[in-house]
Design a protein around this motif. Structure first.
Motif, PDB file in Angstrom:
ATOM      1  N   MET A  83      24.322  12.540  28.271  1.00 50.34           N
ATOM      2  CA  MET A  83      24.653  13.958  28.079  1.00 50.34           C
ATOM      3  C   MET A  83      25.913  13.961  28.517  1.00 50.34           C
ATOM      4  SD  MET A  83      21.581  16.648  29.157  1.00 50.34           S
ATOM      5  CE  MET A  83      22.849  18.065  28.835  1.00 50.34           C
ATOM      6  N   MET A  84      26.779  13.793  28.883  1.00 49.09           N
ATOM      7  CA  MET A  84      27.823  13.956  29.472  1.00 49.09           C
ATOM      8  C   MET A  84      28.521  12.993  27.733  1.00 49.09           C
ATOM      9  SD  MET A  84      31.115  11.721  29.833  1.00 49.09           S
ATOM     10  CE  MET A  84      30.178  10.925  30.712  1.00 49.09           C
ATOM     11  N   LYS A  86      27.689  11.670  25.596  1.00 57.55           N
ATOM     12  CA  LYS A  86      27.800  11.957  23.757  1.00 57.55           C
ATOM     13  C   LYS A  86      28.333  13.627  24.178  1.00 57.55           C
ATOM     14  CE  LYS A  86      22.493  10.699  23.783  1.00 57.55           C
ATOM     15  NZ  LYS A  86      21.111  11.373  23.630  1.00 57.55           N
ATOM     16  N   GLN A  87      28.607  14.163  24.908  1.00 56.34           N
ATOM     17  CA  GLN A  87      29.921  15.239  24.876  1.00 56.34           C
ATOM     18  C   GLN A  87      30.897  14.849  24.214  1.00 56.34           C
ATOM     19  OE1 GLN A  87      29.657  18.846  23.972  1.00 56.34           O
ATOM     20  NE2 GLN A  87      27.383  18.293  24.082  1.00 56.34           N
ATOM     21  N   VAL A  88      31.580  13.996  25.094  1.00 54.76           N
ATOM     22  CA  VAL A  88      33.188  13.170  25.467  1.00 54.76           C
ATOM     23  C   VAL A  88      32.770  12.260  24.100  1.00 54.76           C
ATOM     24  CG1 VAL A  88      33.088  13.666  27.719  1.00 54.76           C
ATOM     25  CG2 VAL A  88      33.096  10.880  27.008  1.00 54.76           C
ATOM     26  N   SER A  91      36.021  12.981  21.194  1.00 55.91           N
ATOM     27  CA  SER A  91      36.695  13.520  21.696  1.00 55.91           C
ATOM     28  C   SER A  91      37.427  12.509  20.887  1.00 55.91           C
ATOM     29  CB  SER A  91      37.262  12.763  23.296  1.00 55.91           C
ATOM     30  OG  SER A  91      36.154  13.461  24.575  1.00 55.91           O
ATOM     31  N   ARG A 100      37.163  16.636  28.913  1.00 50.77           N
ATOM     32  CA  ARG A 100      35.876  17.329  28.536  1.00 50.77           C
ATOM     33  C   ARG A 100      34.908  16.977  29.412  1.00 50.77           C
ATOM     34  NH1 ARG A 100      36.279  16.291  22.153  1.00 50.77           N
ATOM     35  NH2 ARG A 100      37.445  17.237  21.351  1.00 50.77           N
ATOM     36  N   GLY A 101      35.370  15.361  30.550  1.00 49.75           N
ATOM     37  CA  GLY A 101      34.305  15.207  31.345  1.00 49.75           C
ATOM     38  C   GLY A 101      34.028  15.719  32.681  1.00 49.75           C
ATOM     39  N   PHE A 104      33.111  18.790  32.347  1.00 46.74           N
ATOM     40  CA  PHE A 104      31.255  19.019  31.784  1.00 46.74           C
ATOM     41  C   PHE A 104      30.432  18.740  33.363  1.00 46.74           C
ATOM     42  CE2 PHE A 104      26.997  16.501  31.384  1.00 46.74           C
ATOM     43  CZ  PHE A 104      26.888  17.322  29.937  1.00 46.74           C
ATOM     44  N   TYR A 105      30.772  18.341  34.233  1.00 49.92           N
ATOM     45  CA  TYR A 105      30.190  17.646  35.656  1.00 49.92           C
ATOM     46  C   TYR A 105      30.181  18.716  36.505  1.00 49.92           C
ATOM     47  CZ  TYR A 105      28.001  13.057  35.011  1.00 49.92           C
ATOM     48  OH  TYR A 105      27.041  11.919  35.280  1.00 49.92           O
ATOM     49  N   GLN A 210      28.860   6.353  17.419  1.00 52.33           N
ATOM     50  CA  GLN A 210      27.929   6.885  18.504  1.00 52.33           C
ATOM     51  C   GLN A 210      26.918   5.727  18.195  1.00 52.33           C
ATOM     52  OE1 GLN A 210      26.089   9.565  19.671  1.00 52.33           O
ATOM     53  NE2 GLN A 210      24.544   8.300  19.638  1.00 52.33           N
TER      54      GLN A 210
END
Length: 336
Positions: A83-84, A86-88, A91, A100-101, A104-105, A210
């Motif tokens: 999930m992390m 995919k979120q970053v 960037s 961001r990482g 998130f954590y 991706q």
């Protein structure tokens, strides 16, 4: 022939299994998933392949539902890293990846506190465990610092050149592994766990897609264990020579000295100053290659001996037993 395989100390597998057993996981299942055996696990001299350690970690992730390997004050559920990632991925650059990482954590994983800071002198990534007593062998610290160097490096398509890595713990018994894990100087007994690097690389853009990320996540954590070795100058020159040798039997001190335009006497002295020798380095490369080939059951031991430059299988057997404490046949059998 290119000799680029490497091995990993059994220490990490031992620490992972020990923590998993304390949480009630099935040892037999974990070892089966990893392609290991109790005989290998209980031999402190043994080294294993990156694939074996990767499969062991994946097994613990699945069965414990904990990507922190049962070593944190609270589990980090299996899938959090994905999930992390995919979120970053969107960037714009490395700076945003770390910001961001970390954010998130810190929101979803209470067992750790991550902190990224940037100054005129450089950039630092900090890792703090909520309960370090649960990580007595420093395994979680080792893996998380490794992850936060290797994954961002992959995102920008180049290795982040670390200038230093610092650990709160004192110099551990497995400290030699750190030069294979972190390509920089390691310092112990510090106030914080962190690594630092030049801030200019923070502007490097994220280049992965991706589609690339999906493939990367399927391989995890194997890619984190690819060698990015840190060696002193002359040791590195000899390692490069050995790892790219066409014929290990013909590799010699004279050969590498000629290649780097120095004398054998000077090279011998430089290696001694760096705490090693040509024969020690050559044996290390041959040991790692042997472990790689022995993990492939279709390659006869006699052929492995020839590939590694031994004139006869008996000589290879003696050498392997000296390196690991067990014979090649016993090593292969203990993996079955």
């Amino acid at each position: 022939m290119s000799h680029k395989h490497h091995s990993i100390s059994i220490h990490f597998a031992q620490a992972v299994v020990k923590a998993a057993l304390q949480q009630g996981l099935n040892e037999q299942q974990l070892l089966h998933d990893a392609g290991l055996s109790k005989a290998l696990l209980h031999n402190n001299e043994v080294r294993i392949t990156p694939q074996q350690l990767s499969r062991l970690m994946q097994s613990v992730w699945r069965h414990a539902d904990d990507e922190y390997l049962c070593l944190g004050s609270q589990p980090s559920r299996h899938g959090v890293f994905s999930m992390m990632a995919k979120q970053v991925l969107p960037s714009g650059n490395l700076r945003q990846v770390y910001r961001r990482g970390s954010r998130f954590y810190n929101l979803v994983a209470a067992a750790t506190d991550l902190h990224f800071e940037e100054s005129e002198n450089g950039a630092r990534f900090y890792l703090k465990l909520a309960d370090p007593e649960l990580d007595p062998d420093h395994t979680l610290v080792d893996f998380l610092l490794l992850l936060w160097h290797r994954f961002p490096s992959w995102l920008i398509g180049q290795k982040i050149p670390l200038t230093k890595i610092c650990f709160k713990h004192e110099k551990p018994a497995h400290f030699e592994e750190y030069r294979l894990m972190f390509p920089c100087e390691a310092v112990y007994g510090q106030a914080e766990n962190y690594f630092e690097f030049d801030r200019e690389i923070l502007n490097a853009p994220v280049i992965q897609t991706q589609q690339n990320l999906s493939a990367y996540l399927r391989r995890c954590p194997l890619d984190w264990f690819q060698r990015q070795s840190y060696y002193p100058v002359y040791t590195r020159k000899v390692m490069d020579y050995l790892e790219n040798a066409e014929n290990m039997a013909d590799s010699s001190m004279e050969g590498v000295a000629s290649q780097i335009h120095t004398t054998t006497r000077t090279l011998r002295r430089k290696l001694l100053d760096e705490g090693t020798s040509f024969q020690e380095l050559k044996d290390g490369v041959r040991r790692d290659e042997a472990i790689h080939y022995l993990s492939q059951p279709d390659v006869p031991i006699s052929q492995i001996a020839r590939l590694l430059g031994f004139t006869e299988a008996a000589a290879f057997t003696r050498a392997f037993k000296h390196w690991t404490g067990i014979s090649p046949s016993m090593y292969r059998k203990s993996k079955e």
